[in-house]
Design an enzyme around this catalytic site. Structure first.
Site, mmCIF file in Angstrom:
data_model
loop_
_atom_site.group_PDB
_atom_site.id
_atom_site.type_symbol
_atom_site.label_atom_id
_atom_site.label_comp_id
_atom_site.label_asym_id
_atom_site.label_seq_id
_atom_site.Cartn_x
_atom_site.Cartn_y
_atom_site.Cartn_z
ATOM 1 N N CYS A 79 -44.186 34.489 -13.585
ATOM 2 C CA CYS A 79 -44.456 33.045 -13.604
ATOM 3 C C CYS A 79 -44.748 32.487 -12.213
ATOM 4 O O CYS A 79 -45.736 31.779 -11.993
ATOM 5 C CB CYS A 79 -43.310 32.288 -14.272
ATOM 6 S SG CYS A 79 -41.712 32.398 -13.409
ATOM 7 N N HIS A 117 -38.004 29.662 -14.190
ATOM 8 C CA HIS A 117 -39.358 29.702 -14.753
ATOM 9 C C HIS A 117 -40.158 28.519 -14.227
ATOM 10 O O HIS A 117 -39.620 27.427 -14.002
ATOM 11 C CB HIS A 117 -39.319 29.668 -16.284
ATOM 12 C CG HIS A 117 -40.654 29.945 -16.909
ATOM 13 N ND1 HIS A 117 -41.272 31.174 -16.832
ATOM 14 C CD2 HIS A 117 -41.510 29.139 -17.597
ATOM 15 C CE1 HIS A 117 -42.429 31.120 -17.465
ATOM 16 N NE2 HIS A 117 -42.597 29.893 -17.929
ATOM 17 N N HIS A 133 -49.163 28.958 -18.003
ATOM 18 C CA HIS A 133 -48.131 29.761 -17.358
ATOM 19 C C HIS A 133 -48.256 31.213 -17.775
ATOM 20 O O HIS A 133 -49.011 31.570 -18.682
ATOM 21 C CB HIS A 133 -46.737 29.219 -17.698
ATOM 22 C CG HIS A 133 -46.292 29.465 -19.104
ATOM 23 N ND1 HIS A 133 -44.979 29.538 -19.485
ATOM 24 C CD2 HIS A 133 -47.013 29.655 -20.254
ATOM 25 C CE1 HIS A 133 -44.884 29.748 -20.783
ATOM 26 N NE2 HIS A 133 -46.094 29.828 -21.274
#
Length: 346
Positions: free
Chosen positions: A261, A309, A321
């Site tokens: 991420c 994240h 993402h």
């Protein structure tokens, strides 16, 4: 996992849940099809596993950042230790040379004193000899100080090298943990994949539901980037959208390796000349924060506590993402239930 396989897996949860809500449990389904409860249990296990992996990968990335810092410090300390030792060696060498000369010339120095033509000349020669002795005394102090500094820097060098080795060992252990969880995740994806195909085989309506859901997922027509507030953000979004379908890879930060991420947001924002650390928590800590109500395309959105994240806001309560193992870069609704903050690079 091939690209086709990865795309299938990313759609799997939505597709299977649609199958469950539309047809699973109906009397016409074969006994091989999973029940809605089974699908929900598998999804819950998958969510829990992905959450654990998010934390592990974030810890792994932060350890890599610490390793970079320690390696830089190790190089500085090593250079400092070498300089200190060289200074000590030069001072000791000069002191030894002076001592040898003094030993050889002590008789001539005394003779020179008594050969003085006057009391003033005698005094001047005595003062000169005294200044030489003081210079040697100062040199001895310098040599001792340099040797002490060399010892201290050698100790610091050893401690820094041990710290580096500790981080390297921790990284290896964390990597083993991640690989183990990745294997577990892949096994779970395989289980969901099998159930998915069983449901398709059992009911044609389920196949139609899966096909309709996948058309809105990452595998359909290319999704155009949203309008950007400036040219820099436009370049970032263009780069990000060009990676849709690229597989997730923990520790990855390029199209060649795949992305995790923070590696994905780091890579995308590099197209605007902005450097970001390879860690979601570090990105949040290093950037100016923005309120949820002030979000603009290109802003980064962060999730979970501790932060593990990050995605990129693209407007309309959506983000792009790189989600987790087995998935690919995609545009999805923002996880508002896990949202902890936003930040604006540039």
């Amino acid at each position: 996992m091939t690209g086709t396989r990865a795309l299938l897996v990313t759609r799997l949860s939505i597709a299977v849940l649609l199958v469950g809500s539309a047809t699973i449990g109906a009397a016409t389904l074969s006994s091989a099809a999973p029940s809605r409860e089974e699908v929900q249990q598998a999804r819950a296990r998958l969510d829990s596993l992905n959450r654990d992996l998010d934390l592990m990968v974030e810890q792994y990335n932060q350890a890599r950042l610490r390793l970079q810092e320690v390696q830089a410090r190790l190089a500085d300390v090593r250079a400092q230790a070498q300089r200190a030792q060289a200074t000590a060696d030069r001072a000791i060498s000069s002191l030894n040379a002076n001592a040898a000369r003094a030993y050889r010339g002590v008789g001539s120095q005394i003779a020179e004193l008594f050969d003085s033509a006057s009391l003033a000349d005698f005094s001047d020669r005595l003062e000169f000899i005294g200044s030489m002795a003081q210079a040697d005394s100062d040199l001895a102090v310098e040599a001792q100080a340099a040797r002490q500094e060399a010892r201290w820097t050698a100790e610091e060098l050893k401690a820094t090298a041990e710290e580096r080795q500790g981080i390297v060992d921790a990284l290896a252990a964390k990597q083993d943990q991640i690989e183990s969880r990745v294997a577990e995740a892949r096994a779970l994806y395989d289980e969901l994949d099998r159930k998915y195909h069983e449901a398709l085989a059992a009911q044609a309506a389920a196949q139609e539901a899966a096909s309709s859901s996948s058309s809105s997922s990452v595998g359909g027509s290319p999704i155009p980037p949203p309008p950007a507030p400036n040219a820099n953000v436009a370049a970032v979004l263009q780069a990000a959208y060009s990676m849709i379908g690229t597989p997730y890879q923990y520790g990855g930060s390029s199209p060649e390796t795949g992305f995790d991420c923070s590696g994905f947001t780091m890579w995308a924002w590099s197209h605007a000349g902005v450097y970001l650390p390879h860690s979601s928590a570090a990105q949040y800590a290093s950037l100016p924060h923005v309120a949820q109500s002030d979000l603009q395309p290109g802003d980064l959105v962060f999730f979970y506590s501790p932060i593990s994240h990050v995605g990129m806001y693209v407007g309309g309560s959506s983000m792009i993402h790189s989600p987790q193992t087995g998935s690919v870069v995609s545009v999805v609704p923002i996880y508002w239930d896990s949202f902890v903050g936003a930040a604006r690079p540039g």
